[in-house]
Scaffold this motif. Structure first.
Motif, PDB file in Angstrom:
ATOM      1  N   ARG A 138      22.869   9.243 -11.387  1.00 39.16           N
ATOM      2  CA  ARG A 138      22.854   8.538 -12.666  1.00 39.16           C
ATOM      3  C   ARG A 138      23.050   7.061 -12.397  1.00 39.16           C
ATOM      4  NH1 ARG A 138      25.502  11.343 -17.205  1.00 39.16           N
ATOM      5  NH2 ARG A 138      25.285   9.269 -18.117  1.00 39.16           N
ATOM      6  N   GLU A 178      35.604  18.398  -7.692  1.00 37.24           N
ATOM      7  CA  GLU A 178      34.154  18.534  -7.663  1.00 37.24           C
ATOM      8  C   GLU A 178      33.540  17.763  -8.820  1.00 37.24           C
ATOM      9  OE1 GLU A 178      32.637  22.496  -7.268  1.00 37.24           O
ATOM     10  OE2 GLU A 178      34.272  23.066  -5.929  1.00 37.24           O
ATOM     11  N   VAL A 179      32.378  17.159  -8.552  1.00 39.92           N
ATOM     12  CA  VAL A 179      31.643  16.436  -9.587  1.00 39.92           C
ATOM     13  C   VAL A 179      30.180  16.875  -9.523  1.00 39.92           C
ATOM     14  CG1 VAL A 179      33.169  14.425  -9.553  1.00 39.92           C
ATOM     15  CG2 VAL A 179      31.171  14.463  -8.071  1.00 39.92           C
ATOM     16  N   THR A 180      29.469  16.584 -10.575  1.00 33.64           N
ATOM     17  CA  THR A 180      28.044  16.877 -10.598  1.00 33.64           C
ATOM     18  C   THR A 180      27.346  16.006  -9.556  1.00 33.64           C
ATOM     19  OG1 THR A 180      26.082  16.940 -11.984  1.00 33.64           O
ATOM     20  CG2 THR A 180      27.646  15.203 -12.458  1.00 33.64           C
ATOM     21  N   MET A 181      26.313  16.525  -8.939  1.00 31.08           N
ATOM     22  CA  MET A 181      25.636  15.809  -7.863  1.00 31.08           C
ATOM     23  C   MET A 181      24.376  15.091  -8.338  1.00 31.08           C
ATOM     24  SD  MET A 181      27.667  16.190  -5.390  1.00 31.08           S
ATOM     25  CE  MET A 181      26.686  15.512  -4.076  1.00 31.08           C
ATOM     26  N   ASP A 182      24.097  15.115  -9.640  1.00 33.82           N
ATOM     27  CA  ASP A 182      22.909  14.417 -10.133  1.00 33.82           C
ATOM     28  C   ASP A 182      23.104  12.906 -10.028  1.00 33.82           C
ATOM     29  OD1 ASP A 182      24.882  14.521 -12.174  1.00 33.82           O
ATOM     30  OD2 ASP A 182      23.382  14.042 -13.683  1.00 33.82           O
ATOM     31  N   TRP A 193      31.248   6.732  -9.569  1.00 31.75           N
ATOM     32  CA  TRP A 193      32.428   7.544  -9.270  1.00 31.75           C
ATOM     33  C   TRP A 193      33.399   6.657  -8.501  1.00 31.75           C
ATOM     34  CZ3 TRP A 193      32.166  11.464 -12.204  1.00 31.75           C
ATOM     35  CH2 TRP A 193      31.057  12.296 -12.297  1.00 31.75           C
TER      36      TRP A 193
END
Length: 72
Positions: free
Chosen positions: A51, A45-49, A56
């Motif tokens: 940038r 899982e990764v942050t969905m914001d 990724w």
């Protein structure tokens, strides 16, 4: 932020699907010096914001790029 995200540099790398993740990350950062390429194993899982300075690089359990790396 909007001005910062505008770039004439490359923003996606479809040609890197199937390449080793480490190699792909080096190519991405060489071709667009405004981003950091982060290798992520498929299923993590990764942050969905969003940038504009991050890419990724999704790899499979063999370390091979699975999806087109793109800014975000």
């Amino acid at each position: 932020m909007e001005d910062y995200c505008r770039t004439s540099s490359k923003s996606s790398w479809p040609e890197l699907v199937g390449v080793k993740g480490e190699v792909a990350a080096e190519i991405i950062m060489r071709e667009n010096g405004k981003v950091v390429a982060i290798i992520v194993k498929e299923g993590f899982e990764v942050t969905m914001d969003y940038r504009c300075d991050r890419v990724w690089v999704w790899v499979d359990h063999h370390g091979i790029v699975k999806y087109t790396p793109r800014i975000g």
